[in-house]
Design a protein around this motif. Sequence first.
Motif, short mmCIF file in Angstrom:
data_model
loop_
_atom_site.label_atom_id
_atom_site.label_comp_id
_atom_site.label_asym_id
_atom_site.label_seq_id
_atom_site.Cartn_x
_atom_site.Cartn_y
_atom_site.Cartn_z
N UNK A 194 0.83 -1.20 0.00
CA UNK A 194 0.00 0.00 0.00
C UNK A 194 0.87 1.25 0.00
N UNK A 195 1.73 1.39 0.99
CA UNK A 195 2.59 2.58 1.05
C UNK A 195 3.94 2.34 1.70
N UNK A 196 4.16 1.15 2.26
CA UNK A 196 5.44 0.89 2.91
C UNK A 196 6.62 0.91 1.96
N UNK A 197 6.36 0.65 0.69
CA UNK A 197 7.44 0.63 -0.29
C UNK A 197 8.01 2.02 -0.56
N UNK A 198 7.29 3.03 -0.12
CA UNK A 198 7.78 4.40 -0.25
C UNK A 198 8.53 4.87 1.00
N UNK A 199 8.66 3.99 1.98
CA UNK A 199 9.32 4.32 3.24
C UNK A 199 10.57 3.46 3.42
N UNK A 200 11.53 3.96 4.17
CA UNK A 200 12.76 3.21 4.45
C UNK A 200 12.44 2.12 5.46
N UNK A 201 12.77 0.88 5.13
CA UNK A 201 12.52 -0.25 6.02
C UNK A 201 13.76 -0.56 6.86
N UNK A 202 13.56 -1.28 7.94
CA UNK A 202 14.67 -1.63 8.82
C UNK A 202 15.78 -2.34 8.04
N UNK A 203 17.00 -1.89 8.26
CA UNK A 203 18.15 -2.50 7.59
C UNK A 203 18.48 -1.91 6.24
N UNK A 204 17.65 -1.00 5.76
CA UNK A 204 17.89 -0.34 4.47
C UNK A 204 18.24 1.13 4.67
N UNK B 271 1.84 -21.23 6.67
CA UNK B 271 0.56 -21.68 7.21
C UNK B 271 -0.13 -20.64 8.07
N UNK B 272 0.56 -19.57 8.46
CA UNK B 272 -0.05 -18.55 9.31
C UNK B 272 -0.48 -17.30 8.55
N UNK B 273 -0.13 -17.21 7.29
CA UNK B 273 -0.48 -16.02 6.52
C UNK B 273 -1.97 -15.99 6.20
N UNK B 274 -2.51 -14.79 6.19
CA UNK B 274 -3.91 -14.59 5.82
C UNK B 274 -3.97 -13.71 4.57
N UNK B 275 -4.93 -14.01 3.69
CA UNK B 275 -5.02 -13.29 2.42
C UNK B 275 -6.22 -12.36 2.44
N UNK B 276 -6.02 -11.05 2.47
CA UNK B 276 -7.15 -10.11 2.47
C UNK B 276 -7.88 -10.15 1.14
N UNK B 277 -9.17 -9.81 1.14
CA UNK B 277 -9.96 -9.91 -0.10
C UNK B 277 -9.52 -8.94 -1.19
N UNK B 278 -8.82 -7.88 -0.82
CA UNK B 278 -8.41 -6.90 -1.84
C UNK B 278 -6.96 -7.11 -2.29
N UNK B 279 -6.41 -8.29 -2.03
CA UNK B 279 -4.99 -8.54 -2.30
C UNK B 279 -4.63 -8.31 -3.77
N UNK B 280 -5.46 -8.79 -4.68
CA UNK B 280 -5.15 -8.64 -6.10
C UNK B 280 -5.17 -7.17 -6.52
N UNK B 281 -6.14 -6.42 -6.02
CA UNK B 281 -6.23 -5.00 -6.36
C UNK B 281 -5.04 -4.24 -5.80
N UNK B 282 -4.63 -4.58 -4.58
CA UNK B 282 -3.47 -3.94 -3.96
C UNK B 282 -2.21 -4.22 -4.78
N UNK B 283 -2.02 -5.49 -5.16
CA UNK B 283 -0.84 -5.84 -5.96
C UNK B 283 -0.86 -5.15 -7.32
N UNK B 284 -2.02 -5.06 -7.94
CA UNK B 284 -2.12 -4.43 -9.25
C UNK B 284 -1.76 -2.94 -9.15
N UNK B 285 -2.29 -2.27 -8.15
CA UNK B 285 -2.00 -0.84 -7.99
C UNK B 285 -0.51 -0.63 -7.75
#
Length: 353
Positions: free
Chosen positions: A145-155, A198-212
């Motif tokens: 969503x927007x984390x890719x525009x922010x500096x992540x830990x270790x970067x 096995x612990x990951x959950x897939x939100x219903x808007x995942x495809x739209x988020x990835x496309x955007x």
Amino acid sequence: MRLAVLVACLLLVASCAQDTSPRPSPTESSSQVVVAGDHLLLDGRQWWPTGMNAYQLATDWSLNEGCGAQVDVDAFFASLPPNSLTRFDAFQSHAIHRDTGTVDFTALDAVFDAAARHNQLVVPVLAPQDSDCDAGGYKQRDWYVDGWRQVQDGHSLSYEDWVTKSVERWRDSPALAMWELLGEPEAATCPDGDCSLERRQCPPDAAIILRKWTDEAGRIVRDHDRDHPITLGTIGGNQCGTAGDGFVIVVGSPSVDVAQYHDYDDGRFLALRLAETDKPLLVGEVGIEAGSCRTLEERADIVDERLTHYRELGTAGALMWAFVPDPRPTDCSFDIGPDDPLRQVLARHTTLG
């Protein structure tokens, strides 16, 4: 006093993000890969490339934290047949100097330079989904969503800035075949902090988020390089965001010129994914184990049949997982060493005509 400390901290952050390595001089491109319908052209001729994933190429223990064993990049590219294609990790962690924390492109530059010296072509993968061989952790929905525009830990840079710097730096390399935005994207969530499969959950808007995200990240590449194709390392199965109709939604992005499929299960979804896109579909990872479970010669025969099948289906090429300089013959692994007979099979299947 607090103001002085704040200023000092800001200066430290700025120095950590500074690029300390010189920019390579632009060179005239000797090869040009373009998309023509559902296949690739190299210098105007139809190209069905084979090759290997060689994720370790930018490992240099004197410069970065690395990933796996160190590779003699000149020896690697010299060993490849003409018109091969190599996919490798061009992650931000490979450009962070292990001692100073500054941005240093030396190890990654060496890969592009060696490939160019030997007239070889590469696909740099600009980031991974997880934190294997890179910092930042598993990329969840919020990152897309927007984390890719922010500096992540270790970067030292955000993904957005890393892509900008990378494209500006290597767009003129004669070794560049295409850009890969990210390897094996998924827009899952990990509510309890455990991102195991096995612990990951897939939100219903995942495809739209990835496309955007794909639209926007690819636009950054296009703004700085309008010549080279862009690919996205989709697995092509039931992954979060690309399962079902999600594959069509994400790969349909104008930012994706070349689709991908990763085959570790005899291509269960491959025919379906080919039918769903009119873009070239590169089998970006083909994983077949050998060693203690089957001989290298037996694997080479399987790969020979598999590549023939891929071509008959209408794919645009195939890359094996994965080259290593130090294969483990007593283990059952995907390792492909310098003398593996599989390499001769790849040479036979690469065509340019």
